[in-house]
Design a protein around this motif. Sequence first.
Motif, PDB file in Angstrom:
ATOM      1  N   LEU A   6      -6.786 -11.625  -2.942  1.00  0.00           N
ATOM      2  CA  LEU A   6      -5.574 -11.076  -2.223  1.00  0.00           C
ATOM      3  C   LEU A   6      -4.243 -11.878  -2.132  1.00  0.00           C
ATOM      4  N   GLU A   7      -4.655 -13.154  -2.413  1.00  0.00           N
ATOM      5  CA  GLU A   7      -3.585 -14.281  -2.276  1.00  0.00           C
ATOM      6  C   GLU A   7      -2.527 -13.732  -3.569  1.00  0.00           C
ATOM      7  N   GLU A   8      -2.906 -12.971  -4.526  1.00  0.00           N
ATOM      8  CA  GLU A   8      -2.093 -12.567  -5.861  1.00  0.00           C
ATOM      9  C   GLU A   8      -1.133 -11.437  -5.435  1.00  0.00           C
ATOM     10  N   VAL A   9      -1.440 -10.706  -4.014  1.00  0.00           N
ATOM     11  CA  VAL A   9      -0.493  -9.752  -3.861  1.00  0.00           C
ATOM     12  C   VAL A   9       0.728 -10.294  -3.353  1.00  0.00           C
ATOM     13  N   TRP A  10       1.694  -9.834  -3.896  1.00  0.00           N
ATOM     14  CA  TRP A  10       3.228 -10.133  -3.709  1.00  0.00           C
ATOM     15  C   TRP A  10       4.129  -9.011  -4.207  1.00  0.00           C
ATOM     16  N   ASP A  36       2.729  -5.606   7.289  1.00  0.00           N
ATOM     17  CA  ASP A  36       1.805  -6.282   6.650  1.00  0.00           C
ATOM     18  C   ASP A  36       0.759  -5.446   6.111  1.00  0.00           C
ATOM     19  N   LEU A  37       0.820  -5.237   4.768  1.00  0.00           N
ATOM     20  CA  LEU A  37      -0.090  -4.212   4.353  1.00  0.00           C
ATOM     21  C   LEU A  37      -1.413  -4.717   4.176  1.00  0.00           C
ATOM     22  N   ILE A  38      -1.553  -5.493   3.873  1.00  0.00           N
ATOM     23  CA  ILE A  38      -3.043  -6.471   3.782  1.00  0.00           C
ATOM     24  C   ILE A  38      -3.553  -6.209   4.871  1.00  0.00           C
ATOM     25  N   SER A  39      -3.102  -6.739   5.982  1.00  0.00           N
ATOM     26  CA  SER A  39      -3.831  -6.564   7.542  1.00  0.00           C
ATOM     27  C   SER A  39      -4.033  -5.295   7.584  1.00  0.00           C
ATOM     28  N   LEU A  40      -3.082  -4.277   7.396  1.00  0.00           N
ATOM     29  CA  LEU A  40      -3.242  -2.904   8.012  1.00  0.00           C
ATOM     30  C   LEU A  40      -4.332  -2.236   7.159  1.00  0.00           C
ATOM     31  N   THR A  41      -4.612  -2.689   5.841  1.00  0.00           N
ATOM     32  CA  THR A  41      -5.526  -2.061   5.149  1.00  0.00           C
ATOM     33  C   THR A  41      -6.941  -2.782   5.374  1.00  0.00           C
ATOM     34  N   ALA A  52      -5.486  -5.546  -6.599  1.00  0.00           N
ATOM     35  CA  ALA A  52      -4.590  -4.562  -7.427  1.00  0.00           C
ATOM     36  C   ALA A  52      -3.959  -3.428  -7.066  1.00  0.00           C
ATOM     37  N   PHE A  53      -5.122  -2.656  -6.112  1.00  0.00           N
ATOM     38  CA  PHE A  53      -4.547  -1.475  -5.247  1.00  0.00           C
ATOM     39  C   PHE A  53      -3.511  -1.597  -4.538  1.00  0.00           C
ATOM     40  N   LEU A  54      -3.698  -2.823  -3.888  1.00  0.00           N
ATOM     41  CA  LEU A  54      -2.497  -2.980  -2.786  1.00  0.00           C
ATOM     42  C   LEU A  54      -0.998  -3.524  -3.583  1.00  0.00           C
ATOM     43  N   SER A  55      -1.214  -3.996  -4.458  1.00  0.00           N
ATOM     44  CA  SER A  55      -0.015  -4.612  -5.182  1.00  0.00           C
ATOM     45  C   SER A  55       0.410  -3.303  -5.994  1.00  0.00           C
ATOM     46  N   ILE A 113       1.928  -1.087  -3.100  1.00  0.00           N
ATOM     47  CA  ILE A 113       3.482  -1.522  -2.724  1.00  0.00           C
ATOM     48  C   ILE A 113       4.488  -1.187  -3.589  1.00  0.00           C
ATOM     49  N   ALA A 114       4.127  -1.566  -4.957  1.00  0.00           N
ATOM     50  CA  ALA A 114       5.183  -0.976  -5.991  1.00  0.00           C
ATOM     51  C   ALA A 114       5.650   0.397  -6.275  1.00  0.00           C
TER      52      ALA A 114
END
Length: 560
Positions: free
Chosen positions: A221-225, A240-245, A270-273, A276-277
């Motif tokens: 998850l550190e690679e999500v930006w 904060d989509l990571i926390s929400l997810t 990957a899905f989060l990134s 977000i895009a």
Amino acid sequence: MAQGQETGYERVPTLLTDLYQFTMAYAYWRSGRHNEPAVFELFFRDNPFGGGFSLFSGMHDCLLFLRSFRFTDEDVEYLRSVLPPATDPAFFLFLRELDCSGVTLQSVPEGTVVFARVPLMEVSGPLAVVQLLETSLLCLVNYASLVCSNAARFRLAAGSRRKLLEMGLRRAQGPDGGLTASKYTYVGGFDMTSNVQAGFLFGIPVAGTMAHSYVTSFSSLEEVWPQTLVAANSDHDNIDLISLTKGWLGRVCELLGAEPGKIREGELAAFLSYAIAYPHNFLPVIDSYSVTCINAISVVFLLCPYSSGLLNFCAVALSLCELDYSPLGVRLDSGDLCSQSVEVRHVFRLCSEQFSIPAFQSLVIVGTNNISEYSMAELNKKENEIDVVGVGTHLVTCTRQPSLGCVYKLVEVRGSPRMKFSEDPEKSTVPGRKAVYRMLDTEGHPFLDLLCLCEEPAPKACVAVRCHPVVGNKTCQSITPAQVSCLRLDVYTKGQITHPLCSPAETREKVQSSIQTLHPRHKRLQKPDSYVVAVSEKLQNLIAEIRKGSSNNSNFLLAN
């Protein structure tokens, strides 16, 4: 489709032909026969894929080719280097001035259902010119008609409910083969293509999201930006989509009895990134590692070890819904697509009901996994929840039959009918200039195509006509059509296109309309009834007369 885009796309340069077309043209020119009026016909001998019909495609490209047919100085200089040194230099001046201003093309309407032995196009004009056109016209019609027919069969196998995505560019026979496939599979009934250039040139809807490589490129998850996303109904407030997810993931795991510790973090990243895009276009591939499996004892759906694809999708999609976005769905690309789609749909419904999210009821499930016509037909026999099917290799390469086998044969020169004889009766040709009529029954279904000599009066509805089948049982028969349709259009005359050019979308509509007219026994994918193609009694008499003259050796100098 922008007209400027289409006209700027040069499908067939004038030199894209066989060398023997030029050697024959030179011989005609050298003997002073190059301007003799001649007529050629283009047709195929057998319906493709063991089916009962084909679809005529490629006329649009043929018309653009005829309109632009010219030899440049560079073309002529190259021909000078490859033809024998003794070739008269004046012949190259002749080629430099050549065009199709003396050519006439009559054709079956593009997008029409057609059958073996029926002339699709009649090309008339000066002998040398219409000879030079042979290979190029065959190139433009053969594959276009074949892949269009293949697409139509996939559409028939799939039924009308499912959408079909063509995705065969990477497997196609080169760049032009890929473009031709994308254009004519759309014409044949597919809804979308993955081919961006085809979308640009031909106005075809394009579709696509992500490959497995995108998923496997992430490991944490550190690679999500960035890690935040603004709600769809807000101009600020980054969430904060990571926390929400993560919160949604826990709820989904609890609902499905799954272990959060088995989730693949890289896949979730990957899905989060991607979400977000593209928060409005979230449709990931969820089987980079695995999808789901069913516990044989319990009716509850349990996730296999490390099978985090569906869990991760649901968590991210639920987060998007909370932020007022609408995720699109998922893609399945391996294993038993039917059973997996049922599992996935079940989970979507559980989430929709448990979390009161109506959008989960309409999520799309896309299936892509080396789909063939056979496996497409099997989808209709098994329970499944697949909404969109993506097809590549078996569609664009036409694996069941690599060529339609169209031929281009001389049928008249200087007003005199010409006929090719062969020890193989299937390779004999039907002489003379013809009209082509389609006979329809009282329900509007075509049941016989009739070839007549041009000078014959057209057959009439409700009037009996005698005819002779071209293949099979050649016994003369009398038929009475309820309706008669002429299959010939004047599409090119004296250097001008004389019939409106249709866009792929317009031709696509014609294809579906034409297929709908077929009787079910003729459009069956397996063991269809043979469609009858016949010649008129007058044309049959001409064939018999020419055969008799040949058997009497009247054409042999040393017959006696």
